[in-house]
Design an enzyme around this catalytic site. Structure first.
Site, PDB file in Angstrom:
ATOM      1  N   PHE A 133      43.762  27.822  38.628  1.00  0.00           N
ATOM      2  CA  PHE A 133      43.532  27.566  40.049  1.00  0.00           C
ATOM      3  C   PHE A 133      42.211  26.799  40.204  1.00  0.00           C
ATOM      4  CE2 PHE A 133      42.251  28.830  44.347  1.00  0.00           C
ATOM      5  CZ  PHE A 133      43.428  28.640  45.049  1.00  0.00           C
ATOM      6  N   ASP A 210      41.992  36.580  36.020  1.00  0.00           N
ATOM      7  CA  ASP A 210      42.156  36.370  37.447  1.00  0.00           C
ATOM      8  C   ASP A 210      43.546  36.894  37.806  1.00  0.00           C
ATOM      9  OD1 ASP A 210      42.769  35.399  39.990  1.00  0.00           O
ATOM     10  OD2 ASP A 210      41.455  33.657  39.736  1.00  0.00           O
ATOM     11  N   ARG A 384      56.908  26.058  46.484  1.00  0.00           N
ATOM     12  CA  ARG A 384      56.849  27.394  45.890  1.00  0.00           C
ATOM     13  C   ARG A 384      57.626  28.366  46.786  1.00  0.00           C
ATOM     14  NH1 ARG A 384      50.775  29.051  44.534  1.00  0.00           N
ATOM     15  NH2 ARG A 384      50.689  28.893  46.803  1.00  0.00           N
TER      16      ARG A 384
HETATM   17  C1  LIG Z   1      44.304  32.493  45.670  1.00  0.00           C
HETATM   18  C2  LIG Z   1      43.515  32.340  44.422  1.00  0.00           C
HETATM   19  C3  LIG Z   1      42.119  32.300  44.456  1.00  0.00           C
HETATM   20  C4  LIG Z   1      41.418  32.313  45.790  1.00  0.00           C
HETATM   21  O1  LIG Z   1      40.048  32.418  45.763  1.00  0.00           O
HETATM   22  P1  LIG Z   1      39.304  32.586  47.161  1.00  0.00           P
HETATM   23  O2  LIG Z   1      37.886  32.771  46.820  1.00  0.00           O
HETATM   24  O3  LIG Z   1      39.921  33.773  47.850  1.00  0.00           O
HETATM   25  O4  LIG Z   1      39.556  31.374  47.984  1.00  0.00           O
HETATM   26  C5  LIG Z   1      41.441  32.248  43.253  1.00  0.00           C
HETATM   27  N1  LIG Z   1      42.112  32.206  42.070  1.00  0.00           N
HETATM   28  C6  LIG Z   1      43.463  32.228  42.020  1.00  0.00           C
HETATM   29  C7  LIG Z   1      44.163  32.197  40.702  1.00  0.00           C
HETATM   30  C8  LIG Z   1      44.195  32.272  43.187  1.00  0.00           C
HETATM   31  O5  LIG Z   1      45.531  32.268  43.138  1.00  0.00           O
END
Ligand SMILES: *Cc1c(COP(=O)(O)O)cnc(C)c1O
Length: 415
Positions: A133, A210, A384
């Site tokens: 991400f 994550d 998705r």
């Molecule tokens: C949704 C998501 C985030 C979001 O991070 P925010 O700080 O809440 O914007 C981070 N990592 C992954 C893998 C995600 O899917």
């Protein structure tokens, strides 16, 4: 199979669904135009209790107790909710998880703590992958720049994700930290949590998972995997609401050894002494920085009540059945129109969403949103289909997938 066969099959699956009754526990205003919600992987739906709980909170705690509520309970909420998440969702024993900040900020704090401890041992590389991400990649780029570390990139396949073999090849004596998503946000690929954790450890590195797309959709066992660190959000499958705070996990064996970089007063030993100089609090508390966002934690409790009632194993079983229906319908109805399934076909390595690809999907998504069918679009050409097990019915999948087919046909006809 004809349209009505899929509708019949979906109705039968709903009739047999042990979690079906929980769908009524989500808020569905009369005025809503919702036909099919396929984006619980980005923003979960509100639990029906939430308005009442927020009103009670404001009335009884905020207005009723005012500042006293901090002492009476709020200061404990990051830990109380963290432990609850740990028990129900993360496979983490108490005292290792806190709710705080955003995922992005917690990623920064935990990764910085880890790389600093590891750089002191001459381990100066961070292993990451090209398809993680964006925020994960950017935060690690920033940390590498700030601390003079090297990024070692794994080229991940966009249709699947990071494999154990790739991780084994990438780690070595210089590895300080490795960071991966358990479920890939693009393809939905489910990485080998325990295997990858062990491979990074064999090389002497620490691993951060994550779990944004896993929390509340896929069973996780952080303690059993031997994970070092983990983060995740609460607004996707955990239905915490837009911008609800994230959670961070630090394995107990690292407490007192890893030091996070944002030294705030709430994470200090004896915070209310307000004394000179920062000294970290004991345990997971030192990973909190400032005043926790209590108000924004209220909906999460309501959602965790549903998770507790359902249990993660039943949630996963329904999730698999939902995504299997998506794939069967995609193969039968959409493949002839040029749509490709860009997610793993094997359920064992797939999270709770299915990505479909075809040119024109940006326009198709916009058309679907206008009629209350709500997936999301990700460049270059992916839709998705995120099916949140607690709130999505099989009938909704059938209706939404048929609407997707119709929208593609209309687009091709130039209508
Ligand atoms: C949704 C998501 C985030 C979001 O991070 P925010 O700080 O809440 O914007 C981070 N990592 C992954 C893998 C995600 O899917």
């Amino acid at each position: 199979m004809a349209d009505h066969d899929f509708r019949t099959e979906a109705a039968a699956l709903d009739a047999d669904d042990p979690l079906g009754p929980l769908r009524d526990r989500f808020l569905a205003p009369e005025s809503s135009d919702l036909v099919a919600y396929f984006d619980g992987n980005s923003l979960g739906r509100p639990v029906a209790d939430v308005p009442g709980r927020l009103a009670d909170f404001i009335d009884q705690q905020w207005a009723g107790r005012l500042i006293r509520a901090w002492d009476e309970q709020w200061l404990d909420w990051p830990h109380r909710l963290g432990d609850r998440l740990g028990r129900l969702v993360l496979g983490a024993a108490a005292g290792q998880t806190v709710v705080a900040d955003s995922t992005t900020v917690l990623l920064y704090k935990l990764c910085r703590a880890a790389v600093d401890a590891q750089a002191a041992q001459g381990r100066t590389e961070i292993v990451l992958d090209t398809d993680n991400f964006p925020t994960d990649r950017y935060i690690l780029e920033g940390i590498a720049a700030e601390r003079g570390l090297t990024l070692r990139w794994i080229e991940a396949d966009q249709r699947s994700g990071v494999t154990l073999e790739q991780v084994r090849e990438a780690v070595g004596p210089k590895t300080g930290l490795a960071v991966f998503s358990h479920v890939a946000y693009r393809s939905g690929f489910l990485a080998d949590g325990p295997g990858i954790t062990a491979a990074v450890h064999d090389a002497g590195g620490l691993v951060l998972w994550d779990l944004c797309h896993s929390g509340g959709s896929v069973p996780v066992a952080l303690d059993e995997w031997g994970a070092d660190l983990a983060v995740g959000c609460t607004y996707k499958y955990l239905n915490g609401g837009p911008g609800s705070p994230a959670w961070g996990y630090v394995a107990a064996r690292h407490h007192g050894l890893l030091r996070q970089p944002i030294w705030g007063w709430i994470g200090r030993r004896d915070a209310f002494d307000m004394g000179p100089g920062y000294e970290p609090a004991e345990g997971i508390r030192s990973f909190i920085s400032g005043t926790p966002p209590i108000l924004a934690m209220v909906p999460l409790d309501a959602s965790l009540d549903l998770v507790e009632k359902a249990g993660m194993d039943a949630i996963r079983a329904k999730s698999v059945a939902l995504t299997e229906l998506v794939i069967r319908m995609a193969d039968a109805l959409l493949a002839p129109l040029g749509v490709e399934v860009a997610s793993p076909r094997e359920s064992a390595v797939r999270g709770a969403h299915v990505t479909l690809r075809r040119h024109g999907f940006r326009e198709v998504t916009a058309a679907l949103w206008r009629e209350g069918v709500i997936p999301d679009y990700r460049d270059p050409d992916g839709i998705r289909i995120g099916v949140s097990p607690l709130s999505t019915s099989f009938a909704e999948v059938a209706t939404g997938m048929l609407a997707l087919r119709d929208a593609i046909v209309r687009l091709d006809a130039g209508q």
